[in-house]
Write a protein that holds these residues in place. Structure first.
Motif, PDB file in Angstrom:
ATOM      1  N   LYS A 606       0.867  -1.185   0.000  1.00  0.00           N
ATOM      2  CA  LYS A 606       0.000   0.000   0.000  1.00  0.00           C
ATOM      3  C   LYS A 606       0.898   1.227   0.000  1.00  0.00           C
ATOM      4  O   LYS A 606       1.860   1.283   0.776  1.00  0.00           O
ATOM      5  CB  LYS A 606      -0.845   0.052   1.273  1.00  0.00           C
ATOM      6  CG  LYS A 606      -2.176  -0.660   1.155  1.00  0.00           C
ATOM      7  CD  LYS A 606      -3.100  -0.256   2.302  1.00  0.00           C
ATOM      8  CE  LYS A 606      -2.644  -0.899   3.587  1.00  0.00           C
ATOM      9  NZ  LYS A 606      -3.417  -0.726   4.770  1.00  0.00           N
ATOM     10  N   VAL A 607       0.607   2.182  -0.833  1.00  0.00           N
ATOM     11  CA  VAL A 607       1.361   3.437  -0.800  1.00  0.00           C
ATOM     12  C   VAL A 607       0.363   4.541  -0.473  1.00  0.00           C
ATOM     13  O   VAL A 607      -0.574   4.790  -1.233  1.00  0.00           O
ATOM     14  CB  VAL A 607       2.058   3.720  -2.147  1.00  0.00           C
ATOM     15  CG1 VAL A 607       2.924   4.967  -2.043  1.00  0.00           C
ATOM     16  CG2 VAL A 607       2.895   2.526  -2.592  1.00  0.00           C
ATOM     17  N   GLU A 621       3.798   0.623   2.709  1.00  0.00           N
ATOM     18  CA  GLU A 621       3.501  -0.405   3.701  1.00  0.00           C
ATOM     19  C   GLU A 621       3.322  -1.736   2.992  1.00  0.00           C
ATOM     20  O   GLU A 621       2.711  -1.804   1.926  1.00  0.00           O
ATOM     21  CB  GLU A 621       2.202  -0.005   4.404  1.00  0.00           C
ATOM     22  CG  GLU A 621       2.002  -0.673   5.740  1.00  0.00           C
ATOM     23  CD  GLU A 621       0.658  -0.262   6.334  1.00  0.00           C
ATOM     24  OE1 GLU A 621       0.516   0.920   6.718  1.00  0.00           O
ATOM     25  OE2 GLU A 621      -0.235  -1.126   6.388  1.00  0.00           O
ATOM     26  N   PHE A 622       3.884  -2.766   3.547  1.00  0.00           N
ATOM     27  CA  PHE A 622       3.703  -4.101   2.985  1.00  0.00           C
ATOM     28  C   PHE A 622       3.944  -5.120   4.092  1.00  0.00           C
ATOM     29  O   PHE A 622       4.422  -4.773   5.170  1.00  0.00           O
ATOM     30  CB  PHE A 622       4.647  -4.349   1.797  1.00  0.00           C
ATOM     31  CG  PHE A 622       6.090  -4.069   2.101  1.00  0.00           C
ATOM     32  CD1 PHE A 622       6.615  -2.789   1.985  1.00  0.00           C
ATOM     33  CD2 PHE A 622       6.942  -5.085   2.531  1.00  0.00           C
ATOM     34  CE1 PHE A 622       7.943  -2.520   2.288  1.00  0.00           C
ATOM     35  CE2 PHE A 622       8.271  -4.830   2.830  1.00  0.00           C
ATOM     36  CZ  PHE A 622       8.775  -3.539   2.708  1.00  0.00           C
ATOM     37  N   ALA A 623       3.616  -6.363   3.786  1.00  0.00           N
ATOM     38  CA  ALA A 623       3.843  -7.421   4.784  1.00  0.00           C
ATOM     39  C   ALA A 623       4.974  -8.318   4.314  1.00  0.00           C
ATOM     40  O   ALA A 623       5.150  -8.551   3.114  1.00  0.00           O
ATOM     41  CB  ALA A 623       2.576  -8.232   4.981  1.00  0.00           C
ATOM     42  N   LEU A 624       5.730  -8.780   5.292  1.00  0.00           N
ATOM     43  CA  LEU A 624       6.847  -9.677   5.012  1.00  0.00           C
ATOM     44  C   LEU A 624       6.611 -10.939   5.844  1.00  0.00           C
ATOM     45  O   LEU A 624       6.368 -10.848   7.050  1.00  0.00           O
ATOM     46  CB  LEU A 624       8.126  -8.974   5.459  1.00  0.00           C
ATOM     47  CG  LEU A 624       9.438  -9.367   4.827  1.00  0.00           C
ATOM     48  CD1 LEU A 624       9.408  -9.212   3.314  1.00  0.00           C
ATOM     49  CD2 LEU A 624      10.547  -8.481   5.406  1.00  0.00           C
ATOM     50  N   SER A 657      14.754   1.327   3.178  1.00  0.00           N
ATOM     51  CA  SER A 657      14.936  -0.107   3.434  1.00  0.00           C
ATOM     52  C   SER A 657      14.594  -0.392   4.889  1.00  0.00           C
ATOM     53  O   SER A 657      14.614   0.513   5.732  1.00  0.00           O
ATOM     54  CB  SER A 657      16.371  -0.550   3.147  1.00  0.00           C
ATOM     55  OG  SER A 657      17.235  -0.125   4.175  1.00  0.00           O
ATOM     56  N   ARG A 658      14.299  -1.636   5.162  1.00  0.00           N
ATOM     57  CA  ARG A 658      14.087  -2.078   6.546  1.00  0.00           C
ATOM     58  C   ARG A 658      14.620  -3.487   6.678  1.00  0.00           C
ATOM     59  O   ARG A 658      14.386  -4.326   5.817  1.00  0.00           O
ATOM     60  CB  ARG A 658      12.580  -2.090   6.883  1.00  0.00           C
ATOM     61  CG  ARG A 658      12.005  -0.755   7.316  1.00  0.00           C
ATOM     62  CD  ARG A 658      12.364  -0.372   8.758  1.00  0.00           C
ATOM     63  NE  ARG A 658      12.020  -1.419   9.707  1.00  0.00           N
ATOM     64  CZ  ARG A 658      10.794  -1.660  10.154  1.00  0.00           C
ATOM     65  NH1 ARG A 658       9.770  -0.929   9.757  1.00  0.00           N
ATOM     66  NH2 ARG A 658      10.572  -2.639  11.010  1.00  0.00           N
ATOM     67  N   LYS A 659      15.363  -3.704   7.748  1.00  0.00           N
ATOM     68  CA  LYS A 659      15.833  -5.071   8.017  1.00  0.00           C
ATOM     69  C   LYS A 659      14.924  -5.682   9.071  1.00  0.00           C
ATOM     70  O   LYS A 659      14.786  -5.122  10.159  1.00  0.00           O
ATOM     71  CB  LYS A 659      17.278  -5.036   8.495  1.00  0.00           C
ATOM     72  CG  LYS A 659      17.901  -6.404   8.578  1.00  0.00           C
ATOM     73  CD  LYS A 659      19.413  -6.341   8.685  1.00  0.00           C
ATOM     74  CE  LYS A 659      20.021  -7.694   8.373  1.00  0.00           C
ATOM     75  NZ  LYS A 659      21.480  -7.644   8.297  1.00  0.00           N
ATOM     76  N   VAL A 670       5.578  -3.980   7.452  1.00  0.00           N
ATOM     77  CA  VAL A 670       6.757  -3.117   7.361  1.00  0.00           C
ATOM     78  C   VAL A 670       6.318  -1.760   6.832  1.00  0.00           C
ATOM     79  O   VAL A 670       5.555  -1.680   5.869  1.00  0.00           O
ATOM     80  CB  VAL A 670       7.791  -3.732   6.392  1.00  0.00           C
ATOM     81  CG1 VAL A 670       9.012  -2.848   6.267  1.00  0.00           C
ATOM     82  CG2 VAL A 670       8.171  -5.133   6.840  1.00  0.00           C
ATOM     83  N   THR A 671       6.789  -0.717   7.481  1.00  0.00           N
ATOM     84  CA  THR A 671       6.420   0.635   7.054  1.00  0.00           C
ATOM     85  C   THR A 671       7.680   1.405   6.705  1.00  0.00           C
ATOM     86  O   THR A 671       8.615   1.467   7.501  1.00  0.00           O
ATOM     87  CB  THR A 671       5.692   1.354   8.211  1.00  0.00           C
ATOM     88  OG1 THR A 671       4.661   0.497   8.672  1.00  0.00           O
ATOM     89  CG2 THR A 671       5.083   2.663   7.756  1.00  0.00           C
ATOM     90  N   VAL A 672       7.692   1.988   5.536  1.00  0.00           N
ATOM     91  CA  VAL A 672       8.856   2.777   5.114  1.00  0.00           C
ATOM     92  C   VAL A 672       8.375   4.158   4.665  1.00  0.00           C
ATOM     93  O   VAL A 672       7.665   4.276   3.664  1.00  0.00           O
ATOM     94  CB  VAL A 672       9.609   2.087   3.950  1.00  0.00           C
ATOM     95  CG1 VAL A 672      10.783   2.934   3.482  1.00  0.00           C
ATOM     96  CG2 VAL A 672      10.068   0.700   4.347  1.00  0.00           C
TER      97      VAL A 672
END
Ligand code: BGC
Length: 722
Positions: A606-607, A621-624, A657-659, A670-672
């Protein structure tokens, strides 16, 4: 109380009780000594007490790594020290020879390229804290790092000291590092400003690049260091920039760094990077280091003094330089003392190991060759000089006198204990004539698994300051060695110790390859933990690995090395993956690549446009989900692609990025956030960054070439900002 510049007389206020009888009578207060007073008032006060000679003493060295004390005012000798990966051993004072001290052993941290490969800003912060604490314990005021030049060519001799090819990742690596150092009361130094992206003719080469390239790539980590991390010091580069030496370059230092970015700290020269008194005085240099002359003959010593006496230079130039030096000293408690730090604590060792572990990049893993099961493996042949070579005390100014260094062989032996037989064969050796291959092949043939620890090293024309590599090949017959070993034992794992890409002609035959960089004092332990599956690898490449050197932009264009003394950055913005994307060149391993022992699924992108006036322009936002059977960490990368813009732009650029560490089956959102700069390009005509209204593609993935989700975002308004 209003603090006035100049000598300040004031009544003692708070410390009355402490001073007892003395405090009863009004006294002249030395405001600069009062830690409670505002910093600028202290600086003003101290500056006003200095004689011109004392001011001059602050702006040039009095040994290889110090400036003179001014005992009359309690100003101590100031100590600077390399380098990015630990606190360097003491040298000199007047030579580069080691001082021979016994109390200058320190922790050796993984090279910055490996830190960048961890894509973990929390670790970068901890790394900086280790450096700051050790510097404090060693009595250093300014730590000369981190390096933040970019990997324009795989050949750059100091690539190992720098954070890779992407400006965004570089900034995210150096900002927390600097904050970590400076939180210990020690100054950090952003180096080398700017254009020292290769060592080729570094003292004289004239780096030429267009303004957009400068602003969108090479300045980015420096600007972040100044504006986000409040870095106290900046080191000029050796090279010239558009015709003038970078250490006294009006455009870079006065106009960009100090005026535009508001840098309040001091600019020092690189060692022997000063060439002219007038330019040094007028063009923004505040501290001259390393010039190869008696100290009073430095450009900012006698030459400056004499020029001032003749009225050639404004007195304000000396005032400003002295002020900047004093400000940095007072900001870091140089006069009152900053207390003890710590050396090589269990915490420091743990950070060293964590960075090494998270920076290891699993490049290839066919048929689940890794991890090895220590219970089942039986016998292991470890091959290659880099399995046993000590790497800390080499490489140039980044060398470290380490308390200890766990080599790859040490780490493997410790890890398997009695469970497996480990044999070692040298296989190849730097500059060695004897043929070591046969023994290695025999060892490989007799073992269940062969681990070849190959790569480069810190020798001349390899990963070392002062010159670049001559080509991208593995030296000393290693390609032939690997061919022979894998022919003898198909279960061969190659571990590369290098600061930058190497060619891998044997790649199709070798099932598993790990890039280990120069992994610090805990490197062998970290490697063993990854090889034997105690931890899943989670590093990602901070640089593109080209198939061949000629595929790399500067080389494809003949823009390296220099011609007639000039290094033309003709690839412009198309550096690193930007070039491989635009020219559709297939890399060996793309930027951002790195495998895991588990697998991750990306879903539900989702943006959302931002609504807060000072908030991000968009939130991604997305799911990992960890879809494999082991715990692991994934570095999810967010690239932004401008669909249509008034100036040509790279195909896509890393902007977030997100680790994320996940247990098997675990799912996390995850939210960036993406701020203005994620959408903006530099418009030379407007001399500003423009975020242009229109459509953008948001690409989320596991590497720059492994995009898993794609979304869209429309920017409603154009905005222009510096
Ligand atoms: C290097 C710097 C280093 C300085 C002091 C120079 O040759 O370029 O990075 O900090 O020496 O050792």
């Amino acid at each position: 109380m209003r603090r006035r510049p100049g000598r300040v007389l004031a009544l003692l206020a708070a410390p009355v009780a402490a001073l007892g009888a003395l405090a009863a009578a009004p006294a002249e207060v030395e405001v600069y000594k009062d830690p409670q007073a505002p910093l600028e008032a202290r600086v003003d006060d101290l500056l006003a007490r200095l004689t011109p000679e004392e001011k001059l003493a602050l702006v040039h060295a009095d040994s290889k790594f110090t400036t003179a004390a001014i005992p009359r005012l309690g100003i101590p000798r100031r100590w600077l020290s390399d380098g990015p990966h630990g606190v360097r051993e003491d040298v000199g004072p007047d030579t580069w020879k080691p001082a021979g001290h016994t109390d200058d052993f320190v922790s050796w941290m993984p090279a910055i390229i490996g830190l960048a490969a961890s894509w973990n800003p929390d670790l970068a912060r901890q790394y900086g804290e280790v450096i700051g604490q050790e510097a404090k314990q060693r009595g250093k005021d300014i730590m000369l790092g981190p390096g933040m030049n970019l990997m324009r060519t795989p050949l750059g001799g100091r690539n190992f000291e720098y954070p890779g090819e992407d400006p965004w990742l570089a900034a995210r690596t150096v900002v927390p590092y600097i904050q970590g150092v400076q939180a210990q009361g020690v100054s950090s130094c952003a180096k080398h400003f700017v254009g020292n992206d290769q060592e080729w003719e570094r003292m004289s080469v004239d780096v030429q690049m267009d303004e957009r390239t400068l602003r969108e790539l090479y300045l980015v980590p420096f600007k972040a260091a100044v504006q986000e991390a409040d870095v106290h010091t900046v080191m000029g580069a050796y090279n010239k920039f558009r015709g003038t030496h970078a250490c006294h370059n009006d455009y870079l230092l006065n106009r960009v760094l100090k005026q535009e970015w508001g840098f309040k700290g001091l600019v020092m020269s690189d060692w022997a990077g000063t060439h002219d008194t007038k330019e040094a005085v007028l063009n923004g240099l505040d501290l001259e280091m390393g010039t190869d002359k008696p100290y009073d003959e430095f450009f900012l010593a006698r030459g400056f003094r004499e020029g001032l006496a003749r009225g050639e230079y404004p007195v304000a130039a000396l005032e400003d330089k002295a002020r900047r030096n004093l400000r940095v000293m007072l900001e870091t408690k140089a006069l009152e003392g900053r207390g003890p730090g710590a050396l090589n604590t269990p915490e420091h060792q743990a950070v060293a190991r964590a960075v090494a572990e998270e920076g290891l990049v699993l490049l290839k893993n066919e048929g689940a060759a890794l991890p090895l099961d220590p219970e089942k493996v039986g016998s292991i042949a470890v091959i290659g000089e880099n399995a046993v070579k000590l790497q800390a005390h080499a490489g140039g100014s980044a060398r470290i006198k380490a308390f200890y260094e766990v080599t790859p062989l040490d780490g493997i032996v410790r890890r398997v204990g009695q469970r497996a037989t480990v044999s070692f064969a040298m296989g190849y050796q730097e500059n060695a004539a004897p043929d070591l291959v046969e023994k290695a092949v025999k060892a490989a043939a007799q073992a269940d698994v062969a681990i070849v620890v190959a790569g480069v090293g810190h020798g001349k024309f390899f990963d070392e300051e002062g010159q670049d590599r001559k080509d991208m090949r593995l030296p000393w017959g290693q390609d032939a060695l690997i061919d022979r070993v894998v022919a003898a034992n198909p279960r061969t794992i190659v571990v590369l110790v290098s600061g930058a890409p190497v060619e891998m002609p044997w790649l199709p035959k070798v099932p598993a390859v790990l890039e280990a960089w120069y992994a610090g004092m805990e490197g062998g332990n970290a490697l063993a933990r990854v090889l034997f599956g105690d931890v899943s690898p989670s590093g990602k490449l901070p640089c593109t690995f080209p198939r061949a050197l000629a595929d790399s932009p500067a080389h494809a264009l003949g823009a390296y090395p220099s011609k007639d003394g000039a290094m033309l950055y003709s690839e412009g913005l198309l550096m690193g993956y930007r070039w491989f994307d635009a020219k559709k060149v297939e890399p060996l391993f793309p930027f951002g690549h790195g495998l895991s022992y588990t697998s991750f699924q990306y879903s539900g992108l989702k943006v959302t446009p931002g609504t807060a006036p000072d908030g991000p322009l968009a939130t991604v936002e997305f799911a990992l989900t960890n879809t494999g059977s082991r715990e692991g960490a994934e570095v999810a990368q967010v690239y932004v692609a401008d669909v249509k813009s008034s100036l040509p732009r790279p195909v896509k650029e890393l902007k977030g990025s997100r680790k994320v560490r996940l247990k098997p089956g675990e799912k996390q959102t995850v939210t960036v956030p993406l701020d203005r700069s994620a959408f903006a390009f530099y418009d030379p005509a407007r001399q500003a960054f423009v975020a242009e209204k229109g459509d953008f593609r948001i690409l989320v993935g596991s590497s720059s070439r492994d995009v898993r989700l794609e979304g869209a975002f429309a920017l409603k308004e154009t905005s222009v900002a510096r």
